[in-house]
Design a protein around this motif. Structure first.
Motif, short mmCIF file in Angstrom:
data_model
loop_
_atom_site.label_atom_id
_atom_site.label_comp_id
_atom_site.label_asym_id
_atom_site.label_seq_id
_atom_site.Cartn_x
_atom_site.Cartn_y
_atom_site.Cartn_z
N THR A 96 -59.33 -4.96 62.02
CA THR A 96 -59.34 -5.22 63.46
C THR A 96 -60.75 -5.53 63.95
OG1 THR A 96 -57.37 -3.89 63.89
CG2 THR A 96 -58.83 -4.29 65.75
N PRO A 97 -61.74 -4.66 63.73
CA PRO A 97 -63.09 -5.01 64.21
C PRO A 97 -63.71 -6.19 63.45
CG PRO A 97 -63.14 -2.96 62.96
CD PRO A 97 -61.70 -3.29 63.17
N LEU A 98 -63.44 -6.28 62.15
CA LEU A 98 -64.05 -7.37 61.38
C LEU A 98 -63.50 -8.73 61.82
CD1 LEU A 98 -64.16 -5.84 57.78
CD2 LEU A 98 -66.03 -6.06 59.43
N SER A 99 -62.22 -8.78 62.19
CA SER A 99 -61.64 -10.06 62.61
C SER A 99 -62.24 -10.55 63.91
CB SER A 99 -60.12 -9.93 62.73
OG SER A 99 -59.76 -9.10 63.83
N LEU A 100 -62.75 -9.62 64.71
CA LEU A 100 -63.41 -10.00 65.95
C LEU A 100 -64.88 -10.34 65.72
CD1 LEU A 100 -61.84 -7.31 68.31
CD2 LEU A 100 -61.25 -9.74 68.18
N ALA A 101 -65.56 -9.53 64.93
CA ALA A 101 -67.01 -9.72 64.74
C ALA A 101 -67.33 -10.87 63.78
CB ALA A 101 -67.63 -8.42 64.24
N ALA B 150 -64.09 -3.50 74.92
CA ALA B 150 -64.41 -3.29 73.51
C ALA B 150 -64.13 -4.54 72.69
CB ALA B 150 -63.64 -2.10 72.95
N HIS B 151 -63.12 -5.31 73.06
CA HIS B 151 -62.85 -6.59 72.39
C HIS B 151 -64.05 -7.52 72.57
CE1 HIS B 151 -60.02 -10.00 71.26
NE2 HIS B 151 -61.03 -10.67 71.81
N ARG B 152 -64.53 -7.63 73.81
CA ARG B 152 -65.67 -8.51 74.07
C ARG B 152 -66.91 -8.03 73.32
NH1 ARG B 152 -63.53 -8.16 79.43
NH2 ARG B 152 -65.25 -6.80 80.07
N PHE B 153 -67.11 -6.71 73.28
CA PHE B 153 -68.25 -6.19 72.55
C PHE B 153 -68.18 -6.57 71.07
CE2 PHE B 153 -69.23 -2.66 69.60
CZ PHE B 153 -70.61 -2.83 69.53
N LEU B 154 -67.03 -6.36 70.46
CA LEU B 154 -66.90 -6.65 69.03
C LEU B 154 -67.03 -8.14 68.75
CD1 LEU B 154 -64.09 -4.11 68.12
CD2 LEU B 154 -66.45 -4.09 67.27
N LYS B 155 -66.58 -8.98 69.67
CA LYS B 155 -66.76 -10.42 69.50
C LYS B 155 -68.24 -10.80 69.43
CE LYS B 155 -64.06 -13.54 69.99
NZ LYS B 155 -63.35 -14.42 69.01
N GLY B 156 -69.07 -10.00 70.07
CA GLY B 156 -70.50 -10.30 70.07
C GLY B 156 -71.31 -9.49 69.09
N LEU B 157 -70.66 -8.62 68.32
CA LEU B 157 -71.40 -7.72 67.44
C LEU B 157 -72.24 -8.46 66.42
CD1 LEU B 157 -72.04 -4.86 66.41
CD2 LEU B 157 -69.95 -4.97 65.03
N SER B 158 -71.72 -9.54 65.85
CA SER B 158 -72.48 -10.25 64.81
C SER B 158 -73.79 -10.81 65.35
CB SER B 158 -71.64 -11.37 64.20
OG SER B 158 -71.34 -12.36 65.18
N GLY B 159 -73.83 -11.09 66.66
CA GLY B 159 -75.05 -11.60 67.26
C GLY B 159 -76.13 -10.54 67.43
N LEU B 160 -75.78 -9.27 67.25
CA LEU B 160 -76.74 -8.18 67.37
C LEU B 160 -77.40 -7.83 66.04
CD1 LEU B 160 -74.66 -5.75 69.65
CD2 LEU B 160 -76.28 -7.54 70.35
N PRO C 223 -54.53 -0.99 67.64
CA PRO C 223 -54.53 -2.30 66.96
C PRO C 223 -54.43 -3.46 67.93
CG PRO C 223 -53.04 -0.77 65.84
CD PRO C 223 -53.49 -0.09 67.11
N MET C 224 -53.86 -3.22 69.12
CA MET C 224 -53.74 -4.29 70.11
C MET C 224 -55.09 -4.82 70.56
SD MET C 224 -50.68 -5.22 70.65
CE MET C 224 -50.89 -6.10 72.19
N LEU C 225 -56.16 -4.09 70.27
CA LEU C 225 -57.50 -4.56 70.65
C LEU C 225 -57.76 -5.97 70.14
CD1 LEU C 225 -60.16 -3.58 72.04
CD2 LEU C 225 -60.97 -3.00 69.75
N ALA C 226 -57.19 -6.29 68.98
CA ALA C 226 -57.40 -7.62 68.40
C ALA C 226 -56.83 -8.73 69.28
CB ALA C 226 -56.78 -7.68 67.02
N LEU C 227 -55.85 -8.40 70.12
CA LEU C 227 -55.14 -9.41 70.92
C LEU C 227 -55.41 -9.27 72.41
CD1 LEU C 227 -51.65 -9.28 69.14
CD2 LEU C 227 -53.56 -10.84 68.68
N LEU D 262 -57.42 -3.84 53.12
CA LEU D 262 -58.13 -3.54 54.36
C LEU D 262 -57.11 -3.07 55.40
CD1 LEU D 262 -60.50 -6.65 54.55
CD2 LEU D 262 -61.01 -4.38 53.61
N ASP D 263 -57.21 -1.81 55.83
CA ASP D 263 -56.33 -1.32 56.88
C ASP D 263 -56.87 -1.75 58.24
OD1 ASP D 263 -58.23 0.73 57.84
OD2 ASP D 263 -57.77 1.75 55.95
N HIS D 264 -56.11 -1.43 59.30
CA HIS D 264 -56.51 -1.98 60.60
C HIS D 264 -57.80 -1.36 61.13
CE1 HIS D 264 -54.52 1.56 62.56
NE2 HIS D 264 -55.31 1.30 63.56
#
Length: 261
Positions: free
Chosen positions: A116-121, A24-34, A14-18, A110-112
């Motif tokens: 977690t990934p949705l909050s980043l993407a 993987a944090h950086r990847f998920l931040k850019g996922l919506s752009g893909l 779960p710490m991935l969000a922070l 919504l569990d983590h």
């Protein structure tokens, strides 16, 4: 609008969000752009286990903090996306047409594994989302069949997002640094799985417990791998997966992500 691919991501700790420096944090931040913007998201989370496929009808799903021992900042996080009860009913109808028995929950949030990934993407939390459970007592073929039944959703602008972990053995966690290198038993398993996915070796993937090296050590219980198979099932039969991301977290968590078109 072209069909959206089915996606599998590894959500890790779960710490991935922070942890903005985590690959993987950086990847998920850019996922919506893909991807094209989904009309709705069906999140298949390793953290919702039921005897048969279950879908959430919650109109305003709560943010579930299904962990302990983490910093207060993590417990303060909220992901107030609207629910997608109509999508849940549509997905349930597709599963029923495929001969699968389905259950519904009016309360499941919504569990983590989802937020977690949705909050980043999609940090604006403005895309409707519902969750689909996994069945830990069943096998890879079952979860791939679930994905195959849901394949028409891709033509309807729905993102089927499997969220689990490419490797997941927390018994081996020893307080490793997030950037610690992976031991050989993680690497050899991840390499085998990745190659099988990129080569479209569907039958081998269904037999992963027998064929993949160090399978049991990487997944003492299989629930974190089942979202991968649901995403795989949404893809065109026999078409190789596309690798979106590969990294490791805390040595033992392979964080691979794939798209299935």
């Amino acid at each position: 609008m072209a069909p959206l691919p089915g996606i599998f991501i590894s959500h890790g700790s779960p710490m991935l969000a922070l942890e903005p420096d985590a690959p993987a944090h950086r990847f998920l931040k850019g996922l919506s752009g893909l991807l094209e913007r989904p009309t709705a998201i069906l999140a298949v989370s390793a953290h919702w286990e039921t005897p048969r496929p279950a879908l959430s009808l919650a109109a305003q799903p709560r943010t579930i903090h299904d962990f302990r021992g983490f910093p207060p900042a993590l417990f303060a996080m909220q992901y107030p996306a609207p629910g997608a009860p109509a999508l849940a009913e549509r997905a349930g109808a597709l599963l029923a047409q495929a001969g699968l028995e389905v259950a519904y929950s009016g309360e499941r949030g919504l569990d983590h594994g989802a937020w977690t990934p949705l909050s980043l993407a999609w940090p604006a939390a403005d895309i409707p989302v519902t969750q689909l459970s996994v069945q830990p007592q069943l096998d890879a073929a079952h979860h791939a069949a679930v994905g195959a039944a849901l394949r028409p959703l891709r033509d309807e602008g729905v993102l089927v997002l499997g969220s689990g972990s490419f490797s997941h053995n927390l018994y081996e966690f020893r307080g490793q640094d997030p950037a610690a290198p992976s031991p050989a038993w993680v690497t050899v398993f991840a390499d085998w799985m990745r190659q099988a996915l990129l080569e479209g070796r569907y039958d081998d993937l269904l037999a992963w417990e027998r064929l993949a090296p160090e399978a049991k050590r990487n997944h003492p219980t299989p629930e974190h791998l089942w979202p991968l198979y649901t995403a795989l099932g949404t893809g065109t039969p026999g078409k190789p997966a596309r690798l979106l991301h590969s990294s490791t977290d805390r040595a033992i968590l392979a964080m691979d992500a794939f798209a299935f078109a």
